[in-house]
Design an enzyme around this catalytic site. Structure first.
Site, mmCIF file in Angstrom:
data_model
loop_
_atom_site.group_PDB
_atom_site.id
_atom_site.type_symbol
_atom_site.label_atom_id
_atom_site.label_comp_id
_atom_site.label_asym_id
_atom_site.label_seq_id
_atom_site.Cartn_x
_atom_site.Cartn_y
_atom_site.Cartn_z
ATOM 1 N N CYS A 159 -21.113 -30.705 -89.140
ATOM 2 C CA CYS A 159 -20.945 -30.848 -87.294
ATOM 3 C C CYS A 159 -21.203 -29.672 -87.567
ATOM 4 O O CYS A 159 -22.071 -28.493 -87.540
ATOM 5 C CB CYS A 159 -20.075 -31.759 -87.075
ATOM 6 S SG CYS A 159 -20.998 -32.507 -85.386
ATOM 7 N N HIS B 213 -21.074 -36.790 -89.584
ATOM 8 C CA HIS B 213 -20.258 -36.999 -90.338
ATOM 9 C C HIS B 213 -20.054 -37.399 -91.294
ATOM 10 O O HIS B 213 -19.879 -39.032 -91.276
ATOM 11 C CB HIS B 213 -18.839 -37.781 -89.475
ATOM 12 C CG HIS B 213 -18.761 -35.941 -88.523
ATOM 13 N ND1 HIS B 213 -17.628 -35.291 -88.017
ATOM 14 C CD2 HIS B 213 -19.324 -35.591 -87.044
ATOM 15 C CE1 HIS B 213 -17.833 -34.129 -87.753
ATOM 16 N NE2 HIS B 213 -18.496 -35.013 -86.690
ATOM 17 N N GLU C 205 -18.246 -38.148 -93.236
ATOM 18 C CA GLU C 205 -16.210 -38.405 -93.605
ATOM 19 C C GLU C 205 -15.872 -38.743 -92.626
ATOM 20 O O GLU C 205 -14.807 -39.691 -92.693
ATOM 21 C CB GLU C 205 -15.734 -36.877 -93.978
ATOM 22 C CG GLU C 205 -15.337 -36.416 -92.452
ATOM 23 C CD GLU C 205 -16.444 -35.729 -91.466
ATOM 24 O OE1 GLU C 205 -16.081 -34.711 -90.457
ATOM 25 O OE2 GLU C 205 -17.470 -36.169 -91.927
#
Length: 249
Positions: A118, A219, A221
């Site tokens: 990001c 993202h 994650e």
């Protein structure tokens, strides 16, 4: 135990966001997911903040075998020739910006494996002379607006270049992602290649042309991301460092 003692620096803009407890809490979730996956792959992880300044960050990452640059606040416009006062402008952490920009430039110079997530992608782009679209507007596929922070991630597809490292890692030229950004790459930095785009044409993945450096605007994650996506992208660091990944007992 680390991969033959190999160290990974996970670098945030700042560790504490007391002005916004909900955002702070969500960041802990995301950073924690990266650390947990990296440790499961055998890395010895150091969690570092960039807001102590250039010298401190470069010193603390001097011996890192690989680096992850995490998401966070908008980059101060002066670093890419932009103006302030734009719609959706967040607070700026100029000390952290300068430190992360210096860190990424050194990683490329030394060919240290690096993954940007990001803001990390935007830092990579700005570090090499690129610029940013300062606000994508309210009607965008890249972020949910007017919702609690834990609902901010938007799901959308990304088309990935078939001959890219990113496609090789993810095993596909079309991936579904979770994103939450209101800015995007405008002019592409020197030495960087666009390897992924969203349906609206905005850049979603970058790779350095020669150094083992890749970045994604989304993202992997996030808890809602496809299973295995974060593991695959973190695997880039082991592959680029030419070290074996840990395997389950």
């Amino acid at each position: 135990m680390g991969i033959q003692g190999r160290s990974l620096a996970v670098v945030e803009a700042t560790r504490f966001r007391g002005h916004d407890p909900e955002y702070h809490g969500y960041v802990q979730l995301l950073v924690g997911a990266v650390i947990a996956e990296a440790e499961s792959q055998g890395w010895t992880v150091s969690r570092l903040a960039a807001d102590d300044g250039v010298d401190a960050l470069l010193t603390r990452t001097e011996t890192a075998d690989a680096i992850v640059v995490m998401g966070g606040e908008d980059i101060a416009p002066r670093f890419y020739g932009g103006g302030t006062g734009y719609e959706g402008e967040s607070r700026h952490l100029e000390t952290a910006d300068a430190a992360q920009l210096a860190l990424v430039r050194r990683a490329v110079e030394r060919e240290t494996p690096l993954l940007g997530i990001c803001r990390g992608l935007q830092i990579l782009n700005v570090a090499f002379g690129g610029s940013l679209v300062q606000h994508l507007g309210e009607e965008t596929a890249h972020r949910n607006h007017g919702v609690p922070i834990h609902e901010i991630m938007a799901s959308h597809p990304v088309e990935v270049e078939a001959d890219s490292r990113t496609a090789e890692l993810l095993g596909s030229t079309r991936v579904d992602v979770q994103s939450a950004h209101h800015q995007a790459v405008d002019a592409v930095g020197s030495g960087l290649r666009v390897t992924g785009r969203a349906a609206d044409g905005h850049v979603e993945a970058l790779e350095h042309e020669t150094a083992p450096v890749i970045a994604v605007q989304w993202h992997p994650e996030d808890p809602g991301a496809p299973v295995g996506q974060l593991a695959a992208l973190l695997g880039h660091l082991s592959i680029a460092a030419r070290i074996p990944q840990a395997t389950a007992a």
